[in-house]
Design a protein around this motif. Structure first.
Motif, PDB file in Angstrom:
ATOM      1  N   THR A  82      -5.746  20.225  29.878  1.00 30.05           N
ATOM      2  CA  THR A  82      -4.828  19.886  28.964  1.00 30.05           C
ATOM      3  C   THR A  82      -5.276  18.901  27.623  1.00 30.05           C
ATOM      4  N   LYS A  83      -4.650  19.190  26.607  1.00 25.38           N
ATOM      5  CA  LYS A  83      -5.117  18.352  25.729  1.00 25.38           C
ATOM      6  C   LYS A  83      -3.539  18.108  24.781  1.00 25.38           C
ATOM      7  N   VAL A  84      -3.628  17.025  24.216  1.00 24.79           N
ATOM      8  CA  VAL A  84      -2.482  16.360  23.516  1.00 24.79           C
ATOM      9  C   VAL A  84      -2.652  17.033  21.969  1.00 24.79           C
ATOM     10  N   ILE A  85      -1.618  17.833  21.750  1.00 30.53           N
ATOM     11  CA  ILE A  85      -1.853  18.496  20.554  1.00 30.53           C
ATOM     12  C   ILE A  85      -0.948  17.846  19.148  1.00 30.53           C
ATOM     13  N   GLY A  86      -0.089  17.024  19.467  1.00 29.92           N
ATOM     14  CA  GLY A  86       0.880  16.336  18.369  1.00 29.92           C
ATOM     15  C   GLY A  86       1.519  15.275  19.218  1.00 29.92           C
TER      16      GLY A  86
ATOM     17  N   MET B 261       5.175  29.025  28.587  1.00 26.35           N
ATOM     18  CA  MET B 261       5.347  28.588  27.346  1.00 26.35           C
ATOM     19  C   MET B 261       6.354  27.042  27.405  1.00 26.35           C
ATOM     20  N   HIS B 262       7.422  27.136  28.092  1.00 29.56           N
ATOM     21  CA  HIS B 262       8.319  25.821  28.058  1.00 29.56           C
ATOM     22  C   HIS B 262       7.879  24.867  28.984  1.00 29.56           C
ATOM     23  N   GLY B 263       6.666  25.127  29.518  1.00 29.93           N
ATOM     24  CA  GLY B 263       6.056  23.958  30.578  1.00 29.93           C
ATOM     25  C   GLY B 263       6.424  24.336  31.782  1.00 29.93           C
ATOM     26  N   CYS B 264       6.446  23.429  32.797  1.00 29.73           N
ATOM     27  CA  CYS B 264       6.908  23.541  34.026  1.00 29.73           C
ATOM     28  C   CYS B 264       8.458  23.329  34.151  1.00 29.73           C
ATOM     29  N   GLY B 265       9.046  23.678  35.359  1.00 28.86           N
ATOM     30  CA  GLY B 265      10.385  23.479  35.645  1.00 28.86           C
ATOM     31  C   GLY B 265      11.075  21.965  35.886  1.00 28.86           C
ATOM     32  N   PHE B 266      10.520  21.235  35.838  1.00 28.62           N
ATOM     33  CA  PHE B 266      10.873  19.946  36.135  1.00 28.62           C
ATOM     34  C   PHE B 266      10.647  18.691  35.186  1.00 28.62           C
TER      35      PHE B 266
ATOM     36  N   ARG C 144       3.646  26.755  21.348  1.00 27.93           N
ATOM     37  CA  ARG C 144       4.164  25.556  22.141  1.00 27.93           C
ATOM     38  C   ARG C 144       4.543  24.528  21.201  1.00 27.93           C
ATOM     39  N   LEU C 145       3.623  23.960  20.340  1.00 33.67           N
ATOM     40  CA  LEU C 145       4.107  23.030  19.377  1.00 33.67           C
ATOM     41  C   LEU C 145       5.307  23.283  18.614  1.00 33.67           C
ATOM     42  N   ARG C 146       5.410  24.523  18.196  1.00 39.35           N
ATOM     43  CA  ARG C 146       6.900  24.683  17.597  1.00 39.35           C
ATOM     44  C   ARG C 146       7.936  24.578  18.574  1.00 39.35           C
ATOM     45  N   ILE C 147       8.030  25.133  19.601  1.00 39.42           N
ATOM     46  CA  ILE C 147       8.906  25.025  20.819  1.00 39.42           C
ATOM     47  C   ILE C 147       9.135  23.235  20.795  1.00 39.42           C
TER      48      ILE C 147
END
Length: 428
Positions: free
Chosen positions: A184-188, A296-301, A347-350
């Motif tokens: 995992t990396k922080v992208i913004g 794409m939207h991450g996890c569900g929680f 993912r960043l745009r979302i």
């Protein structure tokens, strides 16, 4: 809060099982007590390892109101250093992040290593026999990490980090599955402040009740598939678990609660078909592509860890208390280190669509938080209610107090931990 003879009520007594007094948001004396008993006694999240990837990499942040530097030294260790020169107290680093060989105070140029040790003092004449550099390192906090998440504490006697995280560790493991086997990396990062107390935001992360009302504009701005995924109000499997130690998890998109589980029936959203085509042309397998698109939207929680960081769907949400009525929020978007960058960009745009400064989500949240602070200030004795779902709370097979995701189970656990820590006797 007042401490005169007419009012000897302890701060901790202002919290009961189903309500808290509004003065918890407005009283500067309570805020100062929180700094001492919570933020300077507990584990406070300071960084993700991807933010400081190499020797000399650093970021600056805060533990409570104390400025700190989180840095990786040449041995690969993570150090959290108090950002305060031992000479006259000036901060030794004013950059949000970067890479350095050490830190030098700009006032009188006392210089420190990546481990915080005092390395040099200009014009040492005058310090003979009265200054031993070994006695004047930068203050150092105890620092531990788990799954790439770095916490620090001023409290040398704090329980081990993994014990403090407890059952939240399972949900952290599930959260990081969204990067599909890549680191995992922080992208913004988007930072902003709101005019309200830090606990107002702490409550919000596992507050499913507000979502369809506050985020109407976001729900109307997304495609039907995304809106359906977040339509959890009447889903009996959408629940909030009390995980102990102030932590809680609110499950909203139940099909994405564990991204390793895929029954094969979920269709890839049409909005991602262009990514599917590009991934196919780049040689990714059907299974890899499906996994990336489902995440794409991450996890569900939303996982809330007390007191200051949430692992929320696809981002970190960090709260930094500035004063009793001002809080800084960092929203940190996440991507795959070594994964396809065009997927990370999507993912960043979302993230920007909901969390960004022109997004459809966070500005609405911040408006609500501001209004709570104004209302609490109008009558600090009026209670803030956290009783929703109290009558339908059950115990899960894991032993977690559990209720519907629209209930206030998570808030009650956060305030139970708050009450426990604020009940500690004042140090003499």
């Amino acid at each position: 809060m007042s401490t005169n003879a007419a009012d000897t009520t302890r701060s901790a007594d202002l919290v009961t099982d189903d309500r808290v007094e509004g003065r918890l948001y407005t009283d500067p004396e309570i805020f100062e007590e929180e700094m001492q008993k919570i933020f300077y006694k507990s584990w406070v999240w300071v960084a993700h390892e991807s933010e400081i990837p190499q020797a000399g990499s650093f970021k600056t942040t805060f533990v409570g109101q104390q400025p700190v530097i989180v840095v990786r030294d040449r041995k690969g260790n993570f150090n959290t250093l108090l950002n305060r020169c031992r000479h006259r107290g000036a901060t030794v680093c004013d950059q949000p992040n970067g890479k350095a060989n050490g830190f030098t105070c700009p006032y009188h140029n006392w210089s420190y290593g990546l481990d915080g040790k005092l390395r040099g003092v200009p014009y040492p004449e005058g310090y003979e026999d009265i200054l031993d550099k070994a006695d004047f390192p930068l203050g150092k906090l105890r620092t531990e990490s788990y799954l790439g998440m770095i916490w620090a504490t001023f409290n040398a006697d704090a329980e081990p980090l993994e014990d403090f995280l407890g059952d939240a560790k399972l949900w952290m493991e599930r959260f990081f599955k969204q990067t599909n086997g890549y680191p995992t990396k922080v992208i913004g990062t988007h930072k902003f402040r709101f005019n309200g107390n830090w606990k107002i935001q702490l409550e919000n992360t596992t507050d499913g009740y507000h979502f369809p009302m506050v985020h109407k504009s976001w729900m109307t701005s997304v495609d039907e598939e995304t809106a359906d995924m977040m339509s959890f109000m009447n889903d009996p499997e959408a629940v909030t678990h009390n995980l102990g130690n102030g932590h809680s998890v609110a499950i909203m998109a139940t099909a994405h609660m564990d991204l390793d589980i895929d029954d094969g029936t979920e269709e890839i959203q049409p909005r991602f078909h262009h990514l599917v085509e590009q991934l196919e042309s780049d040689g990714y397998s059907e299974a890899e592509i499906r996994r990336m698109m489902r995440s794409m939207h991450g996890c569900g929680f939303n996982l809330n860890t007390f007191p200051n960081v949430a692992m929320s769907s696809a981002f970190f949400r960090v709260l930094i208390p500035i004063s009793v009525n001002e809080t800084e929020i960092w929203h940190m978007a996440l991507g795959m280190e070594g994964g396809p960058e065009y997927v990370n960009q999507e993912r960043l745009r979302i993230h920007e669509h909901f969390q960004g400064p022109f997004g459809f989500g966070s500005p609405d949240d911040a408006e609500g938080w501001d209004r709570v602070q104004i209302g609490a200030g109008a009558d600090p004795a009026m209670p803030i209610m956290v009783n929703r779902g109290l009558n339908r709370e059950v115990t899960s097979p894991e032993g977690w107090p559990t209720s519907h995701v629209t209930d206030e189970t998570g808030m009650r656990e956060a305030y139970a931990q708050w009450k426990k820590m604020m009940s500690a006797e004042d140090e003499k």
